[in-house]
Design an enzyme around this catalytic site. Structure first.
Site, short mmCIF file in Angstrom:
data_model
loop_
_atom_site.label_atom_id
_atom_site.label_comp_id
_atom_site.label_asym_id
_atom_site.label_seq_id
_atom_site.Cartn_x
_atom_site.Cartn_y
_atom_site.Cartn_z
CG HIS A 184 2.18 6.50 4.55
ND1 HIS A 184 2.34 5.47 3.67
CD2 HIS A 184 2.11 7.63 3.80
CE1 HIS A 184 2.38 5.94 2.43
NE2 HIS A 184 2.24 7.26 2.48
CG HIS A 235 -1.58 0.06 -1.85
ND1 HIS A 235 -0.93 -1.16 -1.68
CD2 HIS A 235 -1.94 0.10 -3.14
CE1 HIS A 235 -0.92 -1.80 -2.83
NE2 HIS A 235 -1.53 -1.07 -3.73
CG HIS A 245 -1.72 9.07 0.72
ND1 HIS A 245 -1.33 9.78 -0.37
CD2 HIS A 245 -0.57 8.59 1.27
CE1 HIS A 245 0.00 9.73 -0.49
NE2 HIS A 245 0.48 9.02 0.49
CG HIS A 253 2.73 11.47 2.43
ND1 HIS A 253 3.18 10.21 2.13
CD2 HIS A 253 3.58 11.98 3.36
CE1 HIS A 253 4.27 9.96 2.85
NE2 HIS A 253 4.52 11.01 3.61
CB THR A 265 7.04 6.53 0.25
OG1 THR A 265 5.62 6.69 0.38
CG2 THR A 265 7.75 7.82 0.58
CB THR A 266 3.72 3.66 -3.02
OG1 THR A 266 3.36 4.81 -3.79
CG2 THR A 266 3.23 3.82 -1.59
#
Ligand SMILES: [Zn+2]
Length: 247
Positions: A116, A89, A114, A133, A196-197
């Site tokens: 995005h 992801h 991590h 994040h 957000t996941t």
């Protein structure tokens, strides 16, 4: 009759095995097609909050609507050993040593950071090339996520950030100078949102910094070679208040 019994026994065993494997396997989710964010809530009962929740993230931050806040934020970050994980992801840096932030005297431990691409939060409708994040957890389980919006540009801190991306499912060890990740300007927006996941769990304290960070184009390309679209679209605010800390 005996043949029929054996057949039905086999059939029962087959059904039981199928049901068990259905229970134990976590449903896959992604950012495209039938497993994309609009379908997350249908993929697994545990993902219901993704649709039903009223405090979901990310959101578009309307800066004119933010109320002033005196939130006190203290960083205690040091050079840290991490292992980089390519988890299907995102690219995630899992911390092997303890680092903390304190938000109004409540302590949260840094678990991982991590990325995005493109950004998940938007500012007055503007999306940015990427977002980092930093995920922290308090002893009572509450999460606090520091969000730094990313633009393309030179910065010695992030010059080699994606040099050692492991293959999916593998890990690479590295050391991060986390103390250099602390933004000079601490002004930030804060609001209550969610992961957000999936499972989109709520009661997450979000701190979105006004100062952006810069990542060289070549580095971002290395990330985007794996993840060029791993962001969730912005969610409804349902009347949530956004705050701005000016210090
Ligand atoms: Zn994230």
């Amino acid at each position: 009759m005996k043949t029929l019994n054996t057949l039905s026994n086999h059939l029962i065993i087959f059904i039981v095995i199928t049901a068990l494997s259905g229970c134990t396997s976590k449903h896959h989710w992604s950012y495209e097609g039938l497993e994309s964010p609009e379908h997350w809530s249908e993929l697994d009962r545990e993902f219901k909050t993704c649709r039903q929740g009223h405090d979901q993230s990310p959101i578009d931050l309307h800066t004119d609507d933010a109320l002033p806040s005196n939130q006190e934020l203290i960083f205690a970050y040091l050079p840290t050993h991490t292992h980089i994980v390519n988890n299907g992801h995102t690219i995630e840096f899992d911390m092997e040593e303890d680092n903390f932030i304190a938000v109004d005297n409540k302590r949260f431990k840094l678990k991982q950071l991590h990325f995005h691409a493109d950004s998940e939060h938007t500012i007055n409708g503007t999306q940015f090339p990427a977002e980092m994040h930093l995920v922290h957890e308090a002893t009572d389980g509450q999460l606090a996520v520091i969000s730094l919006l990313i633009e393309i540009g030179n910065s010695p801190v992030y010059d080699h950030i994606f040099d050692k991306i492991p293959k999916p499912g593998e890990q690479v060890k590295t050391e991060l100078h986390l103390e250099k990740f602390i933004p000079e300007n601490k002004q930030h927006y804060n609001y209550i949102g969610s992961l957000t996941t999936p499972p989109c769990s709520e009661n997450v304290l979000w701190l979105v910094f006004q100062q952006h960070l810069f990542v060289p184009k070549k580095q971002l390309q290395k990330f985007k070679a794996y993840y060029s679209h791993n962001y969730r679209p912005t969610q409804k605010t349902h009347g949530r208040q956004i705050y701005f800390t000016d210090h």
